[in-house]
Design a protein around this motif. Structure first.
Motif, short mmCIF file in Angstrom:
data_model
loop_
_atom_site.label_atom_id
_atom_site.label_comp_id
_atom_site.label_asym_id
_atom_site.label_seq_id
_atom_site.Cartn_x
_atom_site.Cartn_y
_atom_site.Cartn_z
N SER A 1 0.87 -1.20 -0.03
CA SER A 1 -0.08 -0.04 -0.03
C SER A 1 0.79 1.26 0.09
O SER A 1 0.51 2.18 -0.76
CB SER A 1 -1.06 0.27 1.40
N CYS B 1 2.66 1.78 -3.32
CA CYS B 1 1.91 2.30 -4.22
C CYS B 1 1.49 3.89 -4.08
O CYS B 1 1.63 4.41 -5.09
CB CYS B 1 0.55 1.58 -4.30
N SER C 1 2.70 6.76 -6.65
CA SER C 1 1.64 7.55 -7.29
C SER C 1 1.94 9.00 -6.99
O SER C 1 1.79 9.97 -7.92
CB SER C 1 0.33 7.12 -6.65
N GLN D 1 11.06 2.81 -8.54
CA GLN D 1 9.93 1.92 -7.95
C GLN D 1 10.72 1.01 -7.00
O GLN D 1 10.22 0.68 -5.84
CB GLN D 1 9.25 1.14 -9.09
N ARG E 1 1.74 -3.93 -9.41
CA ARG E 1 0.78 -2.97 -9.09
C ARG E 1 1.52 -1.59 -9.34
O ARG E 1 0.69 -0.50 -9.81
CB ARG E 1 0.20 -3.16 -7.65
N CYS E 2 2.58 -1.25 -8.90
CA CYS E 2 3.15 0.17 -9.28
C CYS E 2 3.25 0.46 -10.54
O CYS E 2 3.01 1.57 -10.83
CB CYS E 2 4.62 0.05 -8.44
N ALA F 1 -0.35 2.10 -9.81
CA ALA F 1 -0.02 3.52 -9.21
C ALA F 1 0.81 4.50 -10.20
O ALA F 1 0.64 5.68 -9.67
CB ALA F 1 1.01 3.04 -8.07
N SER G 1 -4.49 4.66 -5.57
CA SER G 1 -3.39 3.71 -5.68
C SER G 1 -3.28 3.10 -4.22
O SER G 1 -2.95 1.90 -4.00
CB SER G 1 -1.99 4.43 -5.79
N ASP H 1 -5.91 0.25 -3.73
CA ASP H 1 -5.50 -0.82 -4.84
C ASP H 1 -4.45 -1.60 -4.39
O ASP H 1 -4.51 -2.84 -4.30
CB ASP H 1 -5.00 -0.04 -6.25
N GLY H 2 -3.51 -0.94 -3.64
CA GLY H 2 -2.42 -1.46 -3.11
C GLY H 2 -2.86 -2.48 -2.01
O GLY H 2 -2.43 -3.55 -1.96
#
Lengths: 204, 197, 207
Positions: free
Chosen positions: C56, C59, C63, C78, C120-121, C125, C133, C136-137
């Protein structure tokens, strides 16, 4: 501006510097704790083999340790000594060696007669959780209590599960054959070495 | 430790990294490329060779970096960042060199190289080497052995999966499901090697 | 994105992360670092909490920085951000829960190379607003944790007859312990069965 090559370099530098400084700061902040954790784990391990650590909170371990344990000296052959009312009650022999994966470090406690085992404990190991790591479980460790090490041949023997046990023998952990075998090897090496040192003292 | 003993230890470590403690089948590292790339033997060979090369080299570089740089400055906790950066930089570098000097090899291996940076097995090998406190010589054996073990597993899997295309498999098990079951069976077989050491 | 659009998007993100596009059984990604510790529920729990936190927060950070990060070095940034959070988690465990830290060994560090976080990043994100983001994370992490915890419950119960170290009726007594379940092959079989079950449900849902 964002298309310029120097932007990427500067950006990376700034981001790295920012996050690194937080990490370094945080690490400094926790450093003392990490070190005292290590020390406490060791001291608890020593106390545990003499049954002195039960119910003692982490904050008081060091106090109890200083009270009842004497630092190793020449007379003890390099082992920590459990002293009560000026009498030697037992010896804590450090045992260390390579386990299946990573180094295992622990303590084997012996009574003042240098033969009767008071207990065994480990303060560092990285064996497979649920298998080799079971050497830390009470069920495995309690087997050692009261065993008498053999003065001829291997002091202690770890036998497969189900085998009949003699005075200096304990059961291995099923599924962790390798860990137990290596454990057996270095326990015996270290204990024999210590017994040798002590025997040398007695002859003097 | 005398050098002969070190060499012996290196061989043992190498052997155990390939068989008894295969990095993929006992540590589950490098699973992502394992499930996605193992469909064909040919691509598996390419990826496997790239992994062997990169893993052996990066464990060695990381060993030096850890013991001579990080320990010197007392910054051991930075190893995560340092290792992954070294791995990424190394992969990038190799990609450039291959592209420049051997276009043919680049066509074969090139597409696999970027995939390797995020292969957990590579970073995993470096982290294990630190935790288990290997000496440099043993590290060489460990890095090489682990990567060979990984390659062996993915090759075996690719061979089996090629045959599997003809078989009827329950719908829910197709793809990753059956791959994992086969991997489990392989892991079982590899446990048999434990007795050797 | 309109203010109204965001709540709907939020719900979609949650559903996708937990079930629709679940990282484990839909994408079979990122199981590397955690599968190895699933033979004990407690270890899995700690690992999953760490992973969800790292995911989380990474991300969110990716973001937040997305408008300033040059595209060609975004992967490096990242990795750096993820590694940063992983180190923090590692240090926290070392300082405040040393036993757990040594149980998990190198696996905490291996969260860095967990493909889901990077995925996911990169996929979400880097293109979306911070709050979305973060959600989502978090929910991808939750979806992931939920499945791995299921695996670990079965593995510990069948392999050792306990859950969270507490002896279970029947399983710690009459049940003949399946040692194989706590050994590596057990993880493969358990995961395969779980994927099978989930995908079968999913297929029915789609029909």
């Amino acid at each position: 501006m964002r298309d310029k090559p120097w932007y990427a370099v500067v950006y990376m530098f700034v981001v790295t510097a920012f996050f690194s400084s937080i990490v370094i700061g945080f690490a400094e902040f926790t450093k003392g704790r990490v070190e005292s954790n290590k020390r406490i784990a060791f001291e608890r391990s020593v106390l545990e083999v003499f049954g002195l650590s039960a119910g003692v909170p982490a904050g008081r371990i060091h106090e109890v340790f200083v009270e009842s344990i004497r630092e190793p000296d020449d007379d003890s052959g390099g082992a920590y000594v459990y002293v009560k009312d000026d009498d030697v009650k037992g010896y804590a022999v450090e045992i260390a060696g390579k386990g299946f994966w990573a180094p295992i470090k622990g303590i084997l406690g012996l009574k003042a007669d240098k033969e009767t085992v008071t207990g065994i404990s480990f303060y560092e190991q990285n064996e497979t959780p649920g298998l080799g790591a079971q050497i830390e479980s009470d069920a495995f460790r309690e087997q050692f209590d009261g065993k008498r090490i053999s003065l001829s041949g291997d002091p202690l023997i770890i036998k497969p599960v189900g085998a009949e046990l003699g005075d200096n023998e304990v059961h291995a952990i099923s599924g962790a054959t390798q860990t137990c075998r290596r454990l057996g090897v270095f326990i015996n090496e270290d204990v024999s070495k210590w017994l040798g040192e002590m025997a040398g003292k007695a002859d003097d | 430790m005398p050098i002969s003993e070190q060499m012996w230890l290196m061989l043992v470590t190498c052997f155990s990294a390939v068989f008894t403690s295969n990095i993929l089948l006992t540590y589950f590292l490098g699973m992502c490329p394992f499930t996605s790339v193992s469909r064909e033997v040919k691509t598996s060979v390419g990826l496997g060779l790239a992994v062997i090369f990169v893993m052996t080299a990066t464990t060695m570089i990381n060993w030096v970096a850890y013991h001579y740089v990080l320990e010197y400055f007392g910054l051991e906790y930075f190893r995560f960042i340092l290792f992954i950066i070294i791995i990424a930089a190394f992969v990038q570098f190799v990609e450039m060199v291959i592209d420049r000097y051997s276009p043919r090899l680049y066509q074969g291996l090139g597409i696999f190289l970027p995939l390797i940076t995020v292969n957990c097995a590579i970073l995993g090998a470096s982290l294990f080497m630190v935790i288990r406190d290997y000496s440099f010589i043993v590290t060489v054996g460990y890095g090489f052995g682990s990567s060979v073990g990984w390659t062996l597993a993915i090759l075996a899997m690719a061979g089996i999966r090629q045959r599997l295309t003809e078989s009827r498999i329950p719908a829910g098990l197709q793809g990753p499901g059956i791959t994992l079951i086969i991997a489990g069976l392989m892991a079982l077989a590899f446990i048999g090697f434990t007795g050797v050491l | 994105m309109s203010p109204n659009g965001r709540t709907i998007a939020g719900r979609d993100i949650i559903r996708d992360g937990l079930w629709g596009n679940n990282p484990v059984f839909r994408q079979v990604l990122g199981i590397c670092s955690t599968l190895a510790v699933t033979n004990v529920v407690l270890n899995t729990l700690v690992m999953c909490v760490s992973l969800t936190c790292v995911m989380s927060l990474s991300c969110l950070t990716v973001s937040l920085l997305r408008n300033w990060t040059p595209r060609n070095i975004r992967m490096m940034v990242q990795v750096l951000i993820i590694a940063f959070y992983v180190i923090i988690v590692d240090l926290i465990l070392k300082a405040y829960w040393p036993d757990m830290s040594s149980n998990l060994g190198p696996y905490v560090g291996l969260i860095i190379t967990n493909c889901i976080i990077m995925g996911r990043c990169e996929a979400f994100a880097g293109l979306n607003k911070p709050v979305a983001s973060l959600i989502d994370g978090f929910f991808n992490g939750l979806g992931y944790s939920f499945l791995l915890l299921t695996i670990s419950v079965f593995r510990e119960l069948m392999g050792m007859g306990t859950i969270l170290g507490i002896e279970m009726p029947y399983f710690s007594g009459i049940w003949d312990k399946w040692i194989i379940m706590v050994m590596p092959p057990g993880a493969f079989f358990a995961l395969a069965c779980l994927i099978w079950v989930c995908r079968s449900f999913k297929a029915k849902e789609g029909a």
